[in-house]
Design an enzyme around this catalytic site. Structure first.
Site, mmCIF file in Angstrom:
data_model
loop_
_atom_site.group_PDB
_atom_site.id
_atom_site.type_symbol
_atom_site.label_atom_id
_atom_site.label_comp_id
_atom_site.label_asym_id
_atom_site.label_seq_id
_atom_site.Cartn_x
_atom_site.Cartn_y
_atom_site.Cartn_z
ATOM 1 N N LYS A 102 -6.675 87.460 12.143
ATOM 2 C CA LYS A 102 -6.425 88.904 12.089
ATOM 3 C C LYS A 102 -6.195 89.451 13.493
ATOM 4 O O LYS A 102 -6.557 88.828 14.490
ATOM 5 C CB LYS A 102 -7.633 89.655 11.496
ATOM 6 C CG LYS A 102 -7.971 89.302 10.065
ATOM 7 C CD LYS A 102 -7.004 89.899 9.077
ATOM 8 C CE LYS A 102 -7.397 89.625 7.647
ATOM 9 N NZ LYS A 102 -7.141 88.275 7.205
ATOM 10 N N SER A 149 -1.867 87.819 4.484
ATOM 11 C CA SER A 149 -2.268 89.014 5.223
ATOM 12 C C SER A 149 -1.545 89.178 6.553
ATOM 13 O O SER A 149 -1.567 90.250 7.130
ATOM 14 C CB SER A 149 -3.783 89.027 5.468
ATOM 15 O OG SER A 149 -4.133 88.112 6.480
#
Length: 174
Positions: free
Chosen positions: A127, A90
């Site tokens: 993230k 990601s």
């Protein structure tokens, strides 16, 4: 006549030049070794050891393990408290890949847009963090992965564990 390795050891202990110790007419003071490196090489910075405490998801969150698995090197000029091994894809948009090591500075808050280790319940993920007072978004750096969005009471289960301050590429499989 002592062997070369013994002369070297004696000179280091006495803090004198090896050639002087062997009777050659040179200054007694040690000279530092040449720092001229080939153009494709760089000297390594001073390093320190920090704990590698497990892995962190770069994709779907995984169980956050707080056990020290090993100690990894970190250049002394980078301030970090621990390291995590990245799992998933990601964060490939910022060149953080599966198997890389990310270095984390423990802190409870980050600025909007910074990359952080975030705990969601008992799971952890890496993230970009965005917070506007009403909504918290955890955004991947991969267009194939949708942002994780939390509102109201859902935000009570979210904890910023720390700021990602550096990462190191894994050379496994190369």
């Amino acid at each position: 006549m002592p062997k070369q390795q013994n002369i070297y050891k004696m000179a280091r202990v006495l803090d004198v030049d090896e050639a002087w110790l062997m009777g050659i007419d040179v200054p007694m003071e040690r000279t530092s070794p040449s720092t001229d490196l080939p153009s494709n090489m760089y000297p390594l910075p001073e390093m320190e050891k920090i704990p590698l405490v497990g892995s962190i998801a770069c994709g779907t969150p995984i169980l956050a393990e707080e056990n020290i698995e090993a100690y990894v090197d970190l250049p002394r000029h980078i301030r970090a408290d621990y390291a995590l091994e990245c799992k998933g894809d990601s964060m490939v948009g910022v060149d953080i890949n599966d198997g890389d090591i990310v270095y984390i500075r423990k802190q409870p808050n980050v600025e909007n847009g910074q990359i952080a280790a975030v705990r969601i319940g008992d799971e952890a993920t890496l993230k970009r963090v965005y917070y506007d007072g009403e909504c918290l978004q955890l955004v991947a750096e991969n267009p194939k992965i949708r942002p994780m969005v939390f509102f109201g009471e859902e935000m009570n289960d979210i904890v910023i564990e720390g700021l990602a301050v550096a990462h190191c590429r894994s050379l496994r499989g190369i």
